[in-house]
Write a protein that holds these residues in place. Structure first.
Motif, short mmCIF file in Angstrom:
data_model
loop_
_atom_site.label_atom_id
_atom_site.label_comp_id
_atom_site.label_asym_id
_atom_site.label_seq_id
_atom_site.Cartn_x
_atom_site.Cartn_y
_atom_site.Cartn_z
N VAL A 1 0.87 -1.18 0.00
CA VAL A 1 0.00 0.00 0.00
C VAL A 1 0.91 1.24 0.00
N ALA A 2 0.73 2.09 -0.98
CA ALA A 2 1.61 3.26 -1.14
C ALA A 2 0.80 4.53 -1.22
N TYR A 3 1.24 5.55 -0.49
CA TYR A 3 0.59 6.86 -0.56
C TYR A 3 1.58 7.93 -0.08
N LYS A 4 1.29 9.18 -0.41
CA LYS A 4 2.19 10.29 -0.06
C LYS A 4 1.54 11.15 1.02
N LEU A 5 2.37 11.56 2.01
CA LEU A 5 1.91 12.40 3.12
C LEU A 5 2.59 13.77 3.07
N GLU A 6 1.88 14.74 3.64
CA GLU A 6 2.40 16.11 3.66
C GLU A 6 1.94 16.79 4.95
N ARG A 7 2.76 17.77 5.39
CA ARG A 7 2.36 18.62 6.52
C ARG A 7 3.07 19.97 6.40
N GLU A 8 2.48 20.98 7.04
CA GLU A 8 3.09 22.31 7.05
C GLU A 8 4.10 22.41 8.20
N VAL A 9 5.17 23.12 7.93
CA VAL A 9 6.17 23.40 8.96
C VAL A 9 6.27 24.92 9.13
N GLU A 10 7.13 25.31 9.98
CA GLU A 10 7.27 26.75 10.23
C GLU A 10 7.55 27.49 8.92
N PRO A 11 6.78 28.54 8.65
CA PRO A 11 6.99 29.28 7.39
C PRO A 11 8.33 30.03 7.39
N SER A 12 8.82 30.22 6.26
CA SER A 12 10.07 30.99 6.11
C SER A 12 9.75 32.40 5.65
N LYS A 13 10.66 33.31 5.89
CA LYS A 13 10.42 34.70 5.52
C LYS A 13 11.27 35.06 4.30
#
Length: 702
Positions: free
Chosen positions: A195-207
């Motif tokens: 079973v294959a899938y891609k995950l994502e999440r937000e991290v601290e934004p850069s300026k």
């Protein structure tokens, strides 16, 4: 509380009674115990551009319980480090738990890991025809647990949650995500689901220039589920003996992979000329014959296990020893003869087996990528085990041929071929069982089933059943047979009407037949007929003429009682002292001779009367003996003999009256004689004393 316990007990008792009633015939319906087992897999994370390469994966602690299996699983163990299921062939399905991982797909918090759409088409070594989307599942199989072959795939799984367990595989609706095939379970097979899938999440934004820029991180995730499954009823040690097997190997050229139709003989310039891909064999039968269409009919008896084998003789990447000829991968194709739809991922060879039962119901099994995934070069691979039925088998495949062309160049051709054959499996014996409807017990030939019977042919599908029913009717000659029914019978049907049934089972494949008689009912005459084989008319005659009766399904004929010994004749003692008395009674008056004469006459008359009385007594004894014997016979005969007994009683009464008439005067005379003789003896005795007294007195005087 006591009321509740009582209610529970009643429910338990009633349930037990109902279950007992239901299971009376439960043997006839084959039941499958379906078990559900969750497959525990492993979870791995990879970099965002690792193409789901398992060799680069890092195991994580997240659980992996997305898949589960259902089937007639008899044992769970391990096999070479793999989870192992012992399961009956054609009875293992794999399902996807559509709730597992749902939180990742529906995650609203962008700062937490969540599923995103992946537009790539590669998972490990598998090349997909569509994008992975919200996730993909790859199905792989292996013969050794090391070399894996891609068998099936599904993409965008999270968006297909409602239909993920209602897929169409190899052109067939399977009501599951995947179904193990007979070929796989018969030979034992390793399975791997990725079973294959891609995950994502937000991290601290850069300026950037004092502006916050959204920043995310991604990773690839795979779940791996592995297990081994096999059919424990198959003897893995059994080997094909080609000398005792029937071979099929004729190959034809067809137009194309789209239908595999219009077969024709292979020409001399065909790259497939003068060699074959492999040979099919049928084994495990007792004898074979040809039907009127020249189709082989394999006859098997108890203990035989008819099986189909395939011996792959070529290296599929180097057919006939030539590197420019190999089995091609078919992306999609169909077989017009079997009416298949267009099948995706046909792979390297498609094996189709269709069974047609006696009711013309057709069932087909389609094995895609057969030559790569299931067959082994140089080895005999068991395809399937067969029961009774008509079978069609086809192996469809395509060759990739690099044909030499001018100036040492080549042109590529793809040519389609087909191996097709038919055969039939039949039971070579006649397995029949007559069972009583009330307790399922067996009825022997000429047996009795008071409440009815049914026919069990032990799953033999091609036996003809004929039923004849006869009953008893009253006629002038007594009870006789009357044929009420004659026609075809049916397995499992209850026959409960009273009568004698003749059940004939015939095997059209061998020409053999067997018959059995059964009586349904409680009539004594019929039971005797079935138990003894005595004709009905003879039974009637015995009961009518011999005074016999029926007991324990047998005719009892009583032995005549011995006649009683005659009573001893009455002895009449008559003391004959007349001579001595006469001699002594010779007084001067001369009365002695006359008295002697009178006594003699009286004695003779007494003897005559005694003889007459004896004759009358003997006659009465004979009549009484005859009447006594007739009365005993009459007690055990039927009502038809009552008139004879009445007649005999009247005759006896008349004889008694007649004898009584004769007896009365004779008896008076007899007793009179007795009295006279007695008086005479007394007088003689007194005279004797008187004479002796006179003699004694005279002596004294002298």
């Amino acid at each position: 509380m006591k009321k509740n316990l009582g209610l529970i007990l009643i429910v338990m008792i009633v349930s037990g009674m109902l279950s007992g009633a239901v299971t009376i015939k439960s043997y006839a319906a084959e039941t499958k115990e379906v078990k559900k087992e969750t497959i525990v897999g492993k979870t791995y994370d990879l970099g965002e551009k690792d193409a789901y390469d398992i060799s680069k994966a890092q195991e994580v602690k997240d659980s992996a319980k997305r898949l589960y299996v259902e089937g007639d699983i008899s044992e769970v163990s391990t096999q070479n480090g793999f989870l192992c299921y012992a399961v009956k062939s054609d009875n293992l399905k794999i399902f996807v738990d559509d709730k597992f991982g749902k939180d990742l797909f529906e995650q609203k918090d962008s700062k937490k890991w969540h599923v995103i759409t992946d537009k790539s088409k590669t998972v490990d070594s598998a090349k997909l025809s569509e994008n992975i989307g919200s996730g993909a599942i790859i199905v792989q199989t292996s013969k050794d647990g090391k070399t894996w072959v891609n068998m099936d795939s599904e993409v965008d799984i999270y968006n297909k949650a409602d239909s993920i367990n209602k897929r169409v595989v190899a052109g067939e609706e399977i009501e599951a995500f995947y179904k193990a095939t007979n070929v796989q379970l018969t030979n034992g097979c390793y399975y791997r689901f990725i079973v294959a899938y891609k995950l994502e999440r937000e991290v601290e934004p850069s300026k950037v220039l004092f502006v916050d820029v959204k920043k995310t991180e991604e990773k690839e995730r795979i779940e791996v589920y592995q297990f081994y499954a096999y059919d424990p009823s198959v003897d893995k040690k059994e080997q094909l003996n080609k000398k005792d097997a029937y071979e099929f190997s004729d190959v034809k050229r067809v137009e194309s992979k789209d239908g595999f139709k219009n077969a024709e003989d292979i020409s001399s310039d065909d790259p497939h000329n003068d060699w074959i891909m492999g040979r099919f064999y049928v084994s495990g039968y007792t004898s074979v014959k040809k039907d009127d269409k020249d189709i082989p009919v394999f006859l098997k008896v108890p203990g035989d296990r008819a099986a189909l084998w395939f011996d792959l003789e070529q290296q599929i990447d180097k057919c006939n020893g030539q590197s420019d000829i190999k089995v091609d991968v078919i992306s999609d194709g169909s077989d017009i003869h079997f009416g298949t739809p267009t099948i995706k991922n046909v792979g390297r060879g498609m094996l189709i087996i269709r069974k047609i039962n006696k009711n013309n119901k057709k069932e087909r099994q389609i094995y895609t990528n057969y030559l790569e995934a299931s067959a082994t070069s140089g080895a005999n691979t068991r395809v399937d085990l067969f029961e009774e039925g008509d079978y069609e088998v086809a192996l469809d495949y395509q060759l990739h041929y690099d044909k030499p062309f001018v100036f040492k160049t080549t042109t590529t051709k793809t040519l389609a071929y087909r191996v097709y054959f038919e055969f039939k499996i039949r039971n070579g014996n006649i397995d029949k069982f007559i069972r009583r409807v009330d307790d399922n017990s067996f009825v022997s030939n000429s047996g009795i089933a008071e409440n009815g019977f049914y026919i069990d042919v032990a799953n033999s599908q091609y036996l003809d059943i004929h039923i004849k029913r006869e009953i008893l009717t009253d006629s002038m000659d007594g009870i006789v047979e009357d044929n009420k029914f004659s026609g075809m019978g049916k397995e499992g049907r209850n026959y409960t009407d009273e009568g004698i049934y003749t059940v004939t089972i015939s095997n059209s494949a061998t020409g053999d037949s067997e018959s059995q008689r059964v009586y349904v009912g409680k009539k004594d005459i019929m039971r005797v007929h079935m138990k003894t084989g005595m004709p009905i008319n003879e039974i009637n005659e015995l009961l009518k003429e011999e005074g016999a009766y029926i007991e324990n399904d047998q005719i009892i004929i009583p032995e005549p009682e011995p006649e009683p010994e005659p009573e001893p004749e009455p002895e009449i003692e008559i003391q004959n002292d007349s001579e001595s008395v006469g001699e002594e009674n010779t007084d001067g008056n001369g009365n002695g001779a006359e008295e002697k004469k009178n006594k003699t006459e009286n004695v003779d008359e007494a003897k005559a009367n005694a003889a007459e009385a004896k004759e009358t007594t003997d006659s009465k004894k004979d009549i009484a003996t005859q009447n006594k014997t007739k009365e005993k016979k009459s007690d055990k005969s039927d009502d038809k003999t009552n008139s004879k007994v009445t007649q005999t009683s009247n005759e006896q009464k008349n004889l008694d009256e007649e004898n009584q008439t004769k007896k009365s005067p004779s008896g008076v005379v007899f007793f009179a004689i007795i009295i006279v003789v007695g008086v005479a003896l007394v007088v003689a005795y007194k005279n004797k004393e008187r004479i002796n007294s006179m003699i004694k007195k005279g002596g004294d005087d002298k």
